[in-house]
Design a protein around this motif. Sequence first.
Motif, short mmCIF file in Angstrom:
data_model
loop_
_atom_site.label_atom_id
_atom_site.label_comp_id
_atom_site.label_asym_id
_atom_site.label_seq_id
_atom_site.Cartn_x
_atom_site.Cartn_y
_atom_site.Cartn_z
N ALA A 186 26.89 43.17 27.75
CA ALA A 186 27.66 43.54 26.79
C ALA A 186 28.53 42.43 26.19
O ALA A 186 29.21 41.82 26.89
CB ALA A 186 28.28 44.88 27.33
N GLU A 187 29.07 42.36 24.82
CA GLU A 187 30.18 41.62 24.50
C GLU A 187 31.33 42.16 24.72
O GLU A 187 32.09 41.53 25.21
CB GLU A 187 29.97 41.70 22.81
CG GLU A 187 29.04 40.40 22.77
CD GLU A 187 29.20 40.58 20.98
OE1 GLU A 187 30.23 40.39 20.54
OE2 GLU A 187 28.11 40.21 20.25
N GLU A 188 31.75 43.45 24.49
CA GLU A 188 32.93 44.11 24.81
C GLU A 188 32.84 45.01 26.10
O GLU A 188 32.80 46.21 25.66
CB GLU A 188 33.39 44.79 23.68
CG GLU A 188 34.31 43.88 22.73
CD GLU A 188 35.43 43.31 23.10
OE1 GLU A 188 36.16 44.12 23.83
OE2 GLU A 188 35.85 42.34 22.87
N ALA A 189 32.47 44.62 27.28
CA ALA A 189 32.61 45.46 28.40
C ALA A 189 33.88 45.54 29.34
O ALA A 189 34.42 44.50 29.67
CB ALA A 189 31.36 45.02 29.57
N ASN A 190 34.56 46.90 29.17
CA ASN A 190 35.54 47.09 30.09
C ASN A 190 35.14 47.74 31.44
O ASN A 190 35.23 48.70 31.77
CB ASN A 190 36.39 48.03 29.36
CG ASN A 190 37.08 47.21 28.21
OD1 ASN A 190 37.33 46.27 28.30
ND2 ASN A 190 37.45 48.26 27.26
N THR A 191 34.47 46.75 32.39
CA THR A 191 34.07 47.02 33.77
C THR A 191 35.12 46.98 34.55
O THR A 191 34.73 47.39 35.95
CB THR A 191 33.06 46.08 33.93
OG1 THR A 191 33.42 44.78 33.79
CG2 THR A 191 31.70 46.17 33.15
N TRP A 192 36.45 46.39 34.34
CA TRP A 192 37.30 46.69 35.14
C TRP A 192 37.62 47.96 35.86
O TRP A 192 38.09 48.07 37.20
CB TRP A 192 38.76 45.97 34.98
CG TRP A 192 39.21 46.56 33.38
CD1 TRP A 192 38.53 46.33 32.30
CD2 TRP A 192 40.04 47.57 33.53
NE1 TRP A 192 39.64 47.26 31.42
CE2 TRP A 192 40.21 48.15 32.20
CE3 TRP A 192 40.67 48.40 34.21
CZ2 TRP A 192 41.10 49.12 31.72
CZ3 TRP A 192 41.56 49.60 33.93
CH2 TRP A 192 41.71 49.99 32.63
N ALA A 193 37.38 48.97 34.91
CA ALA A 193 37.76 50.43 35.53
C ALA A 193 36.69 50.73 36.42
O ALA A 193 36.82 51.42 37.66
CB ALA A 193 37.75 51.24 34.30
N ILE A 194 35.39 50.28 36.16
CA ILE A 194 34.26 50.42 37.28
C ILE A 194 34.77 49.75 38.75
O ILE A 194 34.51 50.41 39.91
CB ILE A 194 32.86 50.04 36.86
CG1 ILE A 194 32.72 50.98 35.81
CG2 ILE A 194 31.68 50.24 37.90
CD1 ILE A 194 31.38 50.36 34.85
N SER A 195 35.44 48.58 38.66
CA SER A 195 35.66 48.02 39.85
C SER A 195 36.80 48.64 40.48
O SER A 195 36.85 48.54 41.97
CB SER A 195 36.07 46.49 39.42
OG SER A 195 34.99 45.62 39.13
N LEU A 196 37.84 49.24 39.81
CA LEU A 196 38.78 49.98 40.49
C LEU A 196 37.85 51.26 41.18
O LEU A 196 38.38 51.56 42.43
CB LEU A 196 39.78 50.42 39.63
CG LEU A 196 40.89 49.36 39.14
CD1 LEU A 196 41.51 49.96 37.94
CD2 LEU A 196 41.56 48.83 40.17
N ALA A 197 36.99 51.99 40.54
CA ALA A 197 36.32 52.91 41.25
C ALA A 197 35.86 52.38 42.48
O ALA A 197 35.85 53.18 43.66
CB ALA A 197 35.47 53.47 40.25
N GLY A 198 35.11 51.20 42.56
CA GLY A 198 34.53 50.75 43.81
C GLY A 198 35.43 50.63 44.74
O GLY A 198 35.22 50.80 45.86
N ILE A 199 36.71 50.04 44.56
CA ILE A 199 37.71 50.15 45.52
C ILE A 199 38.21 51.28 45.93
O ILE A 199 38.15 51.29 47.31
CB ILE A 199 39.02 49.38 44.85
CG1 ILE A 199 38.61 47.68 44.57
CG2 ILE A 199 40.08 49.28 45.71
CD1 ILE A 199 39.69 47.17 43.44
N ALA A 200 38.16 52.26 45.34
CA ALA A 200 38.50 53.65 45.75
C ALA A 200 37.45 54.33 46.56
O ALA A 200 37.64 54.81 47.64
CB ALA A 200 38.77 54.54 44.45
N ILE A 201 36.15 53.82 46.41
CA ILE A 201 35.06 54.22 47.17
C ILE A 201 35.04 53.47 48.60
O ILE A 201 35.02 54.13 49.67
CB ILE A 201 33.63 54.07 46.55
CG1 ILE A 201 33.61 55.21 45.50
CG2 ILE A 201 32.64 54.16 47.52
CD1 ILE A 201 32.53 54.77 44.39
N CYS A 202 35.66 52.12 48.39
CA CYS A 202 35.67 51.49 49.62
C CYS A 202 36.70 52.03 50.62
O CYS A 202 36.53 52.31 51.98
CB CYS A 202 35.90 49.94 49.41
SG CYS A 202 34.60 49.21 48.85
N ILE A 203 37.90 52.58 49.82
CA ILE A 203 38.92 53.19 50.65
C ILE A 203 38.59 54.27 51.36
O ILE A 203 38.90 54.68 52.52
CB ILE A 203 40.29 53.33 49.88
CG1 ILE A 203 40.88 52.08 49.41
CG2 ILE A 203 41.36 54.29 50.44
CD1 ILE A 203 42.00 52.04 48.37
#
Length: 161
Positions: free
Chosen positions: A57-74
């Motif tokens: 995707a040209e305009e992908a805001n995947t940073w929010a998904i990365s934050l969700a991944g961090i929350a899952i790791c916690i």
Amino acid sequence: MEKDRKSRDSTEDILEIYKLLVEMADRVSQRRQSANSFYLTVNTAIIGATAYVAREAEEANTWAISLAGIAICILWIRAVLSYKSLNSAKFAVITKLEQQLPVSAYSDEWQFLTGVDGSRHTPFHKIEVLVPFVFIFVHLVQFAIELPWEVTWEWTKSLFC
């Protein structure tokens, strides 16, 4: 004679309780492994999906998904520590019951594993808890790559200037 029978019955009762506790501890370990597999699968899917979306995707805001991944790791770290404390309590009860039995298998095994200075054995939870931290690092890298730094910088400057 009556006292011997009561003593034998008491030992048999303790042995049955001991067997039940050992089985319950084994089930907790199995649930722990299932939970680890679940969190490993979810994190792998998140990282793969984030990388794929960011590439396609040209305009992908995947940073929010990365934050969700961090929350899952916690949550994963919390689960590991919870299972550790649950098993520790079960094994404390098991070793206490062993004092009333002729054989102390778990106590003897732990004595052998830890050795005199305790350095022979590294408990599994100490290694197991490192895996979510590795995933947190990967999620942080993905977050840093995908965060719109120009927009963030301009927003930060507007707050302080």
